[in-house]
Design an enzyme around this catalytic site. Structure first.
Site, PDB file in Angstrom:
ATOM      1  N   HIS B 326       0.864  -1.178   0.000  1.00 34.28           N
ATOM      2  CA  HIS B 326       0.000   0.000   0.000  1.00 34.28           C
ATOM      3  C   HIS B 326       0.900   1.227   0.000  1.00 34.28           C
ATOM      4  O   HIS B 326       1.779   1.336   0.853  1.00 34.28           O
ATOM      5  CB  HIS B 326      -0.915   0.008   1.218  1.00 34.28           C
ATOM      6  CG  HIS B 326      -2.043   0.981   1.091  1.00 34.28           C
ATOM      7  ND1 HIS B 326      -1.838   2.330   1.093  1.00 34.28           N
ATOM      8  CD2 HIS B 326      -3.366   0.799   0.930  1.00 34.28           C
ATOM      9  CE1 HIS B 326      -3.012   2.942   0.938  1.00 34.28           C
ATOM     10  NE2 HIS B 326      -3.952   2.040   0.850  1.00 34.28           N
ATOM     11  N   ARG B 346      -6.451  10.582  -0.853  1.00 37.30           N
ATOM     12  CA  ARG B 346      -6.079  11.067  -2.183  1.00 37.30           C
ATOM     13  C   ARG B 346      -7.316  11.247  -3.055  1.00 37.30           C
ATOM     14  O   ARG B 346      -7.405  12.178  -3.832  1.00 37.30           O
ATOM     15  CB  ARG B 346      -5.077  10.091  -2.824  1.00 37.30           C
ATOM     16  CG  ARG B 346      -3.693  10.213  -2.192  1.00 37.30           C
ATOM     17  CD  ARG B 346      -2.777   9.096  -2.654  1.00 37.30           C
ATOM     18  NE  ARG B 346      -3.067   7.846  -1.962  1.00 37.30           N
ATOM     19  CZ  ARG B 346      -2.938   6.633  -2.492  1.00 37.30           C
ATOM     20  NH1 ARG B 346      -2.546   6.502  -3.736  1.00 37.30           N
ATOM     21  NH2 ARG B 346      -3.210   5.552  -1.796  1.00 37.30           N
TER      22      ARG B 346
END
Lengths: 267, 556
Positions: B326, B346
């Site tokens: 990740h 994000r």
């Protein structure tokens, strides 16, 4: 993860700046008391890592190690201080001379129910958990909550029949059970809040219509042919289709529509 | 403690470039996404592509297959039990369906098997619900908005993310049953984030072409897990949950069908035999193997136990050569190192930035590409942010989210993470977060089909232990979907098998003996035992003092 890194002999995957930063200074050891027994451990560690440093290997009292599972509720005190402190062992940084015990489990009564037979009426909760009304508003539950949930206020909202508000306040509950351990009214708050959230999710919050439509459109077989085509397409063709797909811009409202509607339900 | 002095100058750079970056976002200007060639280049920096990180398996169905050493070590290890000593005629539990694993997949399987009329035992290594499912934050994908999305686009996204290597049949099942799974969860009372008319909130994840990620604030997995666990507790007359009792071997019968397992009570150190008409293996992933020394976002029990169990009875593995890192795991402060910071940050508008406060990559590339880009920026280009703990990181500029969507958005939408950082004295609605890629997900696993059947009759699998649906790289929001969707199928299939296809037969552990012999024949002499069950974080100095010569009673 310090232990694992040592086990592997360094940590090749993680970037380090060996040249620019001086080697880490030797860590300072401080005393903590695990269930009354003294251990010297490096300052700055979490309670969980400090106990592992001391030689404990967890079977209970350790779960996600990320503060969301409720396995590592911990109670501690500090010398010369009458207060009870609580925290999650995986999240709480140690303090010198703290003395602690983990509370990985606390017995709590849970009422069984059939969600389908329940209504959204607040009385449903009162019937399953009449002990709600034994609350004396001592606020010990709120003080002890490691997630800083307003536990007593949540109980109050449920007594007033305001399930939505109770759901909002209790949403971060990790069901560690510390509230139940301190409750004068002997109620299992976290089970009650769980029931409230399930009634809210299934019976109060409006169901998503577009979800039902999407499911039914799939059932109707509308996408069957285009999907079967994708499944038998070769990689070259798939790459082309992938590159050509139109991306929904980040900053748009939910009503955005793509130019190509061939593979949508509205076509 | 707040960010120390040493980091302040780097935070200043982020603050200097922020107003212009926010303006660009407001104008809808995105950093250009990578071309296919650009993606390939970034992937060269991904840990999967390091030759020295893996080796060829010497035994079993996939002999010759190159996988990370950490997996190979487990597959080239002995059983925890001596198969000659175990008395298989002394059966401790008997049931229709044995589910191994108490996360999302196992729990969904138990519920569906019970609904089909089966008596179920759910055995789990730690507490019921102690699983990566509980930790999944971002959301769950489903093409639910018919005016802009459909399973067709979900399918393309899954394939693009998985490098076009996914099993088409499995992906078809994933994308066409997704809305149905969300309906099921909604019916059980999962409180999805929605508007007042019931329209589900949705956002982008890395590699999605439509906003398809549905969520429950930033604790989606936890909300789903605690809800379905609660439902299992309502059905305790049919579903018996046995905690702190991992399976250490599968048991076959004389027909070669799976017919139970050997459980190990970690607290009393006893072994128990479960005889079952069908078995669902849903043991989850592998983060605690710390592949290539990376920190992990995973749960304490994520030690790939099911891969070992399944491989020993002859089920093949696929895509184990790829492990998902990740891109945004906390790298500082040290107390929260490895903590997953959901992609939703994000998706909600936070930029990723280097030491100069500059953008260097589109922030929603698929995870493997994004991770490769971070590692390249830090190691090859020397543009990482040096942390006080001697590591390098990348900024995630979370304060942008409040600037773009209004004050209080970060606290509301990322309440869980806000609290965790706040405990460290950091307000992520005002200050950015430092991240680096961490071990997150086992892309591959045991081979299965869309009915969750394996090559061994009577053995069904679901969730992270399986491989194929995500190809070489999973997209965000598809694992919560995977575990519940295939968990349901596995539960249903296992229950049907138990009723219609089960054949009574003598129990056996001959496959364990045969596996031991194969190890010997391959010249592997080792004292390693598997499954690992729990990672060992004992300090070397402590270990040196653990001098017990032989073990008596339950004293370790």
């Amino acid at each position: 993860m310090a232990g694992a890194e040592k086990r592997k002999g360094g940590n090749p995957g993680v970037a380090t700046l060996e040249k620019e930063t001086p080697p880490r200074v030797k860590v300072k050891l401080i005393p903590i008391f695990v269930m009354g027994k003294r251990y010297m451990v490096p300052e700055g560690l979490t309670i969980m890592k400090a106990m592992e440093y001391a030689g404990y290997k967890f079977i209970r009292g350790c779960g996600c190690r990320g503060g969301v599972c409720g396995a590592c509720g911990t109670v501690y005190r500090k010398p010369g201080d009458y207060k009870i402190y609580t925290g999650l062992a995986c999240q709480t940084v140690i303090e010198p001379d703290m003395y602690l015990t983990q509370m990985p489990f606390y017995p709590a009564n849970r009422a069984s129910f059939n969600l389908e037979n329940l209504t959204s009426a607040p009385e449903e909760i009162n019937k399953l958990y009449p002990e709600l009304f034994r609350c004396v508003a001592c606020n010990a539950c709120t003080k002890v909550c490691p997630m800083n949930i307003e536990v007593m206020d949540t109980v109050s909202y449920l007594k007033q029949g305001n399930i939505a508000k109770a759901v909002e306040l209790s949403f971060d509950c990790i069901q560690c059970g510390l509230c139940a351990s301190r409750c004068f009214a002997e109620m299992p708050q976290y089970h009650i809040f769980q029931l409230a959230r399930r009634i809210y999710g299934a019976k109060i919050s409006p169901r998503s219509k577009h979800l039902i439509e999407a499911d039914e459109t799939i059932e109707s077989g509308k996408y069957e042919e285009p999907l079967r085509k994708l499944m038998s397409a070769d990689e070259k063709e798939l790459r082309k289709l992938y590159q050509e797909r139109e991306t929904e811009p980040l900053e748009t409202g939910d009503d955005w529509q793509p130019k190509k509607t061939e593979y949508l339900s509205i076509s | 403690m707040p960010y120390p002095e040493g980091l302040q100058k780097y935070i200043k750079k982020v603050e200097e470039t922020r107003p212009e970056r926010v303006e660009r976002r407001r104008r809808g200007e995105e950093f250009p996404a990578l071309s296919p060639e650009g993606r390939e280049e970034m992937l060269q920096y991904h840990p999967d592509y390091k030759e020295e990180g893996r080796r060829e398996l010497k035994v079993g169905t996939n002999k010759g297959y190159k996988i990370p050493h950490e997996f190979a070590d487990l597959l080239e290890a002995k059983s925890r039990i001596d198969p000659d000593v175990v008395n298989l005629s002394a059966i401790d539990y008997e049931t229709d369906v044995l589910v191994i694993g108490g996360g999302g997949a196992g729990t969904a399987a138990a519920l569906l098997a019970q609904e089909q009329g089966a008596k179920v035992i759910l055995a789990t290594k730690l507490r019921h619900g102690d699983a990566n499912t509980m930790m999944a934050e971002g959301g769950i994908q489903a093409a639910s908005k018919g005016w802009k999305d459909s399973p067709y686009y979900h399918y393309l996204d899954v394939l693009g993310g998985g490098h076009f290597q996914n099993s088409p049949e499995l992906v078809y099942t994933l994308v066409t049953q997704a809305p149905g799974v969300l309906r099921w969860l909604e019916g059980l009372g999962v409180a999805f984030s929605k508007d007042k008319n019931g329209k589900l909130e949705s956002m982008h994840g890395g590699g999605t072409c439509r906003k398809r990620m549905h969520y429950c604030s930033d604790i989606t997995g936890s909300e789903i897990m605690r809800t379905i666990r609660d439902e299992v507790r309502n059905r305790s007359q049919d579903i018996e949950v046995i905690e702190f009792s991992p399976a250490v071997e599968l048991v076959l019968n004389e027909h070669g069908h799976c017919a139970g397992a050997v459980l190990y009570n970690m607290e009393t150190e006893e072994y128990f035999i479960v005889k079952a008409r069908a078995v669902v293996l849903a043991t989850g992933g592998c983060g605690r193997l710390h592949v290539q020394g990376f920190p992990t976002t995973n749960h304490y029990g994520a030690t790939a136990d099911g891969i070992v169990l399944g491989y020993r009875v002859g089920v093949g593995v696929c895509f184990l050569h790829t492990v998902q890192y990740h891109p945004t795991c906390a790298i500082f402060p040290e107390q929260i190192e490895g903590l997953l910071l959901t992609e939703k940050f994000r998706g909600a508008g936070a930029d990723v930035l280097n030491v100069d406060g500059e953008k260097f990559v589109f922030e929603r590339e698929p995870r493997d590409v994004e991770s490769g880009a971070f590692i390249k920026e830090c190691l090859a280009k020397g543009k990482g942010v040096p942390t006080p703990t001697g590591k390098l990181g990348i900024w995630v500029d979370s304060p942008m989210i409040d600037l773009l969507s209004g004050e209080g958005t970060v606290r509301r939408e990322f309440m869980g993470k806000w609290k965790v950082f706040n405990r460290q004295g950091i307000d992520i609605s005002k200050e950015p977060m430092l991240v680096y890629p961490g071990l997150h997900y086992q892309n591959g696993g045991l081979v299965y089909n869309a009915n969750c059947e394996t090559s061994v009759p009577g053995l069904f699998i679901a969730g992270e232990v399986s491989g194929g649906v995500h190809g070489a790289n999973r997209l965000m929001g598809n694992s919560l979907l995977d575990v519940h969707l295939f968990g349901r199928i596995a539960g249903r299939s296992a229950s049907l098998y138990a009723q219609e296809s089960y054949q009574e037969g003598k129990l056996t552990l001959e496959h364990v003996k045969a596996y031991h012999k194969e190890l010997d024949d391959a010249g592997i002499t080792t004292d390693r035992v598997a499954p690992m069950l729990l990672p060992d974080y004992t300090e070397p100095a402590v270990r040196e003092r653990q001098l017990t010569a032989s073990y008596l009673g339950t004293l370790r």
